[in-house]
Design a protein around this motif. Sequence first.
Motif, PDB file in Angstrom:
ATOM      1  N   ARG A 230       3.804  10.184   0.789  1.00 47.00           N
ATOM      2  CA  ARG A 230       3.595   8.920   0.234  1.00 47.00           C
ATOM      3  C   ARG A 230       4.598   8.263   0.074  1.00 47.00           C
ATOM      4  O   ARG A 230       5.569   8.635  -0.594  1.00 47.00           O
ATOM      5  N   LYS A 231       4.862   6.838   0.553  1.00 51.49           N
ATOM      6  CA  LYS A 231       5.899   5.950   0.459  1.00 51.49           C
ATOM      7  C   LYS A 231       5.364   4.594   0.599  1.00 51.49           C
ATOM      8  O   LYS A 231       4.407   4.305   1.244  1.00 51.49           O
ATOM      9  N   PRO A 232       5.854   3.707  -0.215  1.00 53.50           N
ATOM     10  CA  PRO A 232       5.534   2.363  -0.281  1.00 53.50           C
ATOM     11  C   PRO A 232       5.429   1.710   1.289  1.00 53.50           C
ATOM     12  O   PRO A 232       6.446   1.676   1.915  1.00 53.50           O
ATOM     13  N   GLY A 233       4.461   0.957   1.635  1.00 54.30           N
ATOM     14  CA  GLY A 233       4.458   0.023   2.723  1.00 54.30           C
ATOM     15  C   GLY A 233       4.050  -1.363   2.415  1.00 54.30           C
ATOM     16  O   GLY A 233       3.410  -1.481   1.307  1.00 54.30           O
ATOM     17  N   ALA A 234       4.604  -2.220   3.197  1.00 52.31           N
ATOM     18  CA  ALA A 234       4.318  -3.460   3.032  1.00 52.31           C
ATOM     19  C   ALA A 234       4.124  -4.539   4.242  1.00 52.31           C
ATOM     20  O   ALA A 234       4.840  -3.996   5.333  1.00 52.31           O
TER      21      ALA A 234
ATOM     22  N   MET B 134       9.147   3.247   4.973  1.00 48.38           N
ATOM     23  CA  MET B 134       7.887   2.799   5.801  1.00 48.38           C
ATOM     24  C   MET B 134       7.876   3.032   7.297  1.00 48.38           C
ATOM     25  O   MET B 134       8.999   2.731   7.901  1.00 48.38           O
ATOM     26  N   GLN B 135       6.681   3.502   7.915  1.00 46.90           N
ATOM     27  CA  GLN B 135       6.831   3.588   9.234  1.00 46.90           C
ATOM     28  C   GLN B 135       5.741   2.780   9.923  1.00 46.90           C
ATOM     29  O   GLN B 135       4.436   3.430  10.076  1.00 46.90           O
ATOM     30  N   LEU B 136       5.725   1.617  10.129  1.00 50.96           N
ATOM     31  CA  LEU B 136       4.565   0.669  10.424  1.00 50.96           C
ATOM     32  C   LEU B 136       4.957  -0.128  11.890  1.00 50.96           C
ATOM     33  O   LEU B 136       6.275  -0.567  11.893  1.00 50.96           O
ATOM     34  N   LYS B 137       3.950  -0.339  12.693  1.00 54.70           N
ATOM     35  CA  LYS B 137       4.035  -1.766  13.514  1.00 54.70           C
ATOM     36  C   LYS B 137       2.917  -2.553  13.647  1.00 54.70           C
ATOM     37  O   LYS B 137       1.840  -2.097  12.862  1.00 54.70           O
TER      38      LYS B 137
ATOM     39  N   PHE C  42       0.710  -1.065  -0.107  1.00 55.69           N
ATOM     40  CA  PHE C  42       0.060  -0.012  -0.055  1.00 55.69           C
ATOM     41  C   PHE C  42       0.837   1.160  -0.055  1.00 55.69           C
ATOM     42  O   PHE C  42       2.116   1.054   0.060  1.00 55.69           O
ATOM     43  N   MET C  43       0.463   2.338  -0.381  1.00 59.89           N
ATOM     44  CA  MET C  43       0.992   3.692  -0.240  1.00 59.89           C
ATOM     45  C   MET C  43       0.831   4.400   1.345  1.00 59.89           C
ATOM     46  O   MET C  43      -0.256   4.707   1.602  1.00 59.89           O
ATOM     47  N   GLN C  44       1.752   4.347   2.021  1.00 61.18           N
ATOM     48  CA  GLN C  44       1.556   5.017   3.382  1.00 61.18           C
ATOM     49  C   GLN C  44       1.617   6.466   3.363  1.00 61.18           C
ATOM     50  O   GLN C  44       2.441   6.910   2.603  1.00 61.18           O
ATOM     51  N   ASN C  45       0.782   7.047   3.949  1.00 58.20           N
ATOM     52  CA  ASN C  45       0.805   8.695   4.233  1.00 58.20           C
ATOM     53  C   ASN C  45       1.734   8.686   5.444  1.00 58.20           C
ATOM     54  O   ASN C  45       1.083   8.343   6.696  1.00 58.20           O
ATOM     55  N   LEU C  46       2.811   8.849   5.429  1.00 60.93           N
ATOM     56  CA  LEU C  46       4.012   9.117   6.495  1.00 60.93           C
ATOM     57  C   LEU C  46       3.581   9.586   7.563  1.00 60.93           C
ATOM     58  O   LEU C  46       3.109  10.872   7.450  1.00 60.93           O
TER      59      LEU C  46
END
Length: 247
Positions: free
Chosen positions: A187-191, A244-247, A141-145
Amino acid sequence: MRKLHWLFMAVCLAVMPVLQSCDDDEGYSIGDFTPPLWATVRVTGNAFYLDCDVWGTLWPVNTDLWWYEPVDGKRVITMFNPLSDEFDGYDHAVKILSLQDVLTKEVETLTPETEEEFGNDPVLIFEGDISISGGYMNIIFMQNLPSGTKHRISLVRPQDDAELYGEDGYIHLALRYNDYDDLTGLRKPGAVSYNLNSLNVTSETKGIKLKINLEKNGEVELTFDLVVTGDNTKNIQNLDLSEMQLK
């Protein structure tokens, strides 16, 4: 009822990825390389190998992977140069050309107590960017950082098994996203890749129905049948997950 292994979803892929250069009649060329592929890291002793969704088990012969810290069960996107088949009990010996870790998570249970933490903020996912292979659900997906707080992305199931395993033959899940009201507009890609092996798949299971709140379409329910056909790698070309910045 006999429980089936999720791996059969990957085996049902109809088309093996084509190598980027032609191999000769006697095997692989040093110039042969694959497109980016999904795989799972398997640690064995002080070494590791990859269980690729469409190539099977891969033994890396690289001597320059000292920088990589393998975690058993971690999902990765990899490109490699296949060198030989049926190598020392593995399906292939390979030279790994690239190896990119992907956030790997389990299916979690949605309860009244966890509803707020899971959130239900909209997420930007393009058509074809959700796939099931190797016993995992893979999502690009495209993350809104965010500016400081990592966003949370979760695949959740209902508490009640009767709701999870519907009378329609599908397993009912939901993708939940919490942006914590921290959005920068960049926006940057996330996975993320979710391990599905905690789910009880039987011979009567048709597939998965996934509820999701999409930025462009609002709340929808997507259907994924267990018999997967085609190539699930086309949407991970040139994918850079470093921001990406996810948890």
